[in-house]
Design an enzyme around this catalytic site. Sequence first.
Site, short mmCIF file in Angstrom:
data_model
loop_
_atom_site.label_atom_id
_atom_site.label_comp_id
_atom_site.label_asym_id
_atom_site.label_seq_id
_atom_site.Cartn_x
_atom_site.Cartn_y
_atom_site.Cartn_z
NE ARG A 128 7.64 -21.68 -6.51
CZ ARG A 128 7.39 -22.96 -6.22
NH1 ARG A 128 6.24 -23.50 -6.56
NH2 ARG A 128 8.29 -23.67 -5.60
CE LYS A 150 5.95 1.59 -6.94
NZ LYS A 150 6.57 2.87 -6.51
CD GLU A 192 0.05 10.49 -0.98
OE1 GLU A 192 0.38 10.87 -2.13
OE2 GLU A 192 0.85 9.97 -0.17
CE LYS A 234 -0.50 4.48 -7.44
NZ LYS A 234 0.04 4.20 -6.14
CD GLU A 244 8.49 4.96 -8.85
OE1 GLU A 244 7.68 4.21 -8.30
OE2 GLU A 244 9.20 5.78 -8.25
NE ARG A 248 3.70 3.30 -9.71
CZ ARG A 248 3.18 2.13 -9.44
NH1 ARG A 248 3.18 1.15 -10.33
NH2 ARG A 248 2.64 1.89 -8.26
CG ASN A 252 7.92 9.07 -6.06
OD1 ASN A 252 7.14 8.44 -5.36
ND2 ASN A 252 8.72 8.49 -6.94
CG HIS A 255 6.02 10.94 -1.78
ND1 HIS A 255 5.04 11.83 -2.21
CD2 HIS A 255 5.35 9.89 -1.23
CE1 HIS A 255 3.84 11.32 -1.94
NE2 HIS A 255 3.99 10.15 -1.34
CG HIS A 259 9.68 8.82 1.45
ND1 HIS A 259 9.83 8.49 0.12
CD2 HIS A 259 8.45 8.36 1.79
CE1 HIS A 259 8.74 7.88 -0.31
NE2 HIS A 259 7.88 7.79 0.69
CG HIS A 272 2.82 8.73 3.67
ND1 HIS A 272 4.17 8.73 3.35
CD2 HIS A 272 2.15 8.81 2.48
CE1 HIS A 272 4.30 8.80 2.03
NE2 HIS A 272 3.09 8.86 1.48
N1 LIG Z 1 1.53 0.24 -2.34
C1 LIG Z 1 1.58 1.54 -2.58
O1 LIG Z 1 1.65 1.97 -3.73
C2 LIG Z 1 1.54 2.48 -1.42
C3 LIG Z 1 1.34 3.85 -1.64
C4 LIG Z 1 1.23 4.70 -0.54
C5 LIG Z 1 1.32 4.19 0.75
N2 LIG Z 1 1.51 2.84 0.93
C6 LIG Z 1 1.58 2.27 2.29
O2 LIG Z 1 0.33 2.51 2.94
C7 LIG Z 1 0.55 2.48 4.35
C8 LIG Z 1 -0.25 3.58 5.00
O3 LIG Z 1 -1.61 3.36 4.75
P1 LIG Z 1 -2.76 4.14 5.55
O4 LIG Z 1 -2.45 5.57 5.57
O5 LIG Z 1 -4.03 3.67 4.96
O6 LIG Z 1 -2.55 3.66 7.04
P2 LIG Z 1 -3.12 2.41 7.87
O7 LIG Z 1 -3.36 1.25 7.01
O8 LIG Z 1 -2.18 2.24 9.01
O9 LIG Z 1 -4.53 2.94 8.42
C9 LIG Z 1 -4.53 4.06 9.28
C10 LIG Z 1 -5.37 3.79 10.55
O10 LIG Z 1 -6.75 3.88 10.23
C11 LIG Z 1 -7.45 2.74 10.72
N3 LIG Z 1 -8.57 2.56 9.80
C12 LIG Z 1 -8.51 2.13 8.52
N4 LIG Z 1 -9.71 2.22 7.94
C13 LIG Z 1 -10.57 2.69 8.87
C14 LIG Z 1 -11.96 3.02 8.85
N5 LIG Z 1 -12.68 2.92 7.75
N6 LIG Z 1 -12.50 3.46 10.00
C15 LIG Z 1 -11.75 3.62 11.11
N7 LIG Z 1 -10.45 3.36 11.17
C16 LIG Z 1 -9.86 2.91 10.07
C17 LIG Z 1 -6.43 1.66 10.74
O11 LIG Z 1 -6.78 0.65 11.65
C18 LIG Z 1 -5.17 2.42 11.16
O12 LIG Z 1 -5.15 2.57 12.55
C19 LIG Z 1 2.04 2.57 4.56
O13 LIG Z 1 2.53 1.33 4.99
C20 LIG Z 1 2.61 2.90 3.18
O14 LIG Z 1 3.89 2.35 2.96
C21 LIG Z 1 1.62 2.00 -0.13
ZN LIG Z 2 2.47 8.95 -0.51
#
Ligand SMILES: NC(=O)c1ccc[n+]([C@@H]2O[C@H](COP(=O)([O-])OP(=O)(O)OC[C@H]3O[C@@H](n4cnc5c(N)ncnc54)[C@H](O)[C@@H]3O)[C@@H](O)[C@H]2O)c1
Ligand SMILES: [Zn+2]
Length: 367
Positions: A128, A150, A192, A234, A244, A248, A252, A255, A259, A272
């Site tokens: 939990r 999030k 971003e 941020k 949000e 917040r 977006n 986005h 999206h 993304h």
């Molecule tokens: N929680 C939030 O507020 C929020 C906001 C924006 C996005 N997200 C989420 O984030 C995700 C996308 O994240 P991302 O863009 O970081 O993608 P990701 O986590 O898939 O990483 C991208 C790629 O880079 C590789 N990688 C990571 N760090 C590395 C490094 N230092 N050296 C070499 N390779 C590396 C990973 O293995 C992967 O293949 C999505 O699921 C999205 O929904 C969440």
């Molecule tokens: Zn984004």
Amino acid sequence: MSASPTIIPVNTPSAAYSVAIGHGLLPEIGSRIDALLNGKLRSGEQRCFVVSSPEIWQRWGDTLATGFPQQPTLLSVPSGEHHKRLATVERLGEEMAQAGADRDSVLIAFGGGVIGDMTGYLAASYMRGIRYVQVPTTLLAQVDSSIGGKTGVNLAAGKNLVGAFHHPLAVYADIEVLSTLPTTELRAGLQESIKAGIIRDASLFDYLEQHAEKILSGDPEALAHVVAASVRVKAEVVSADERESGLRMILNLGHTLGHAIEAATEYKQLLHGEAVAWGMLAALHIALARATVTPDQAARMSRLIRTYGPLKPFTADPAHLVALTTKDKKNRSGNRSFVLPVGIGNAVVVRDVSEVELLEAAETFSR
Ligand SMILES: NC(=O)c1ccc[n+]([C@@H]2O[C@H](COP(=O)([O-])OP(=O)(O)OC[C@H]3O[C@@H](n4cnc5c(N)ncnc54)[C@H](O)[C@@H]3O)[C@@H](O)[C@H]2O)c1
Ligand SMILES: [Zn+2]
């Protein structure tokens, strides 16, 4: 040893923590976490579990592990968005239970946004709710996903449909880990940062304009500046509006259609940030028509977005994209909220953007 990191506070009604940004921070993280836990890692009263993927762990795992008074237990997940599922959370939970994780155990998300979101959700639900720390390794995770609480995983029906708000105990962004990040990931993440500049920080926008070459070539000082400024945006926005309900939403920008493009192309053609770049150009089109930006400002913003491209082409029917925007989970009772830049460094959320305006904006993608 790094120079002392930049510390940026996040203060929301439910949590207060800080984001530390520095070069060569990884070896210090263990002792910093131990200090936050009042020495209970050293004494063995509390244990750490690190969630990471083989790619990241092979390159950076030893560097991170050296700083821990007791070795953290590794929980490995393959990289890729399609592993961001409840099934993975279940497997990790089972592994933790078998390894004896308890309520005082601390999870560490060591990876990009996929690992960050999933680890955060595991932390929100294991017994939990246990504490967790974000050690983001992509630019996107450093400037965006690791901050704000999030967490979640995807369902077949859509992205991030199961989740929880659960803030980390701390965030440590080491600029050095970005040196192994593929350039396409760096560039997509920087969209971003451009977004952060457009919606709230004109000086970040100027910096991104003036130092594009350095930033894109991975210059650590320039990247540290950009990450810190983006994190500040941020952190301030999330601190003012945790759930949000208002401010917040400006995060977006780009986005709504971004999206839609991701969904229309089944998350296969664009990263993304690349989809968000197209979405921001569409928002600029509408902003220009509504005169919330001048033609000169729109040209500057569009140029900056393209400088950090290249904007990858994609195929999607504009009408289909518009239809997809009505399905966005951010919509409340049928109202589509849409973010428009107001000049450079400010933005507004409007609810009256018509389908015709959206369609015209989406039609610019194929021009
Ligand atoms: N929680 C939030 O507020 C929020 C906001 C924006 C996005 N997200 C989420 O984030 C995700 C996308 O994240 P991302 O863009 O970081 O993608 P990701 O986590 O898939 O990483 C991208 C790629 O880079 C590789 N990688 C990571 N760090 C590395 C490094 N230092 N050296 C070499 N390779 C590396 C990973 O293995 C992967 O293949 C999505 O699921 C999205 O929904 C969440
Ligand atoms: Zn984004």
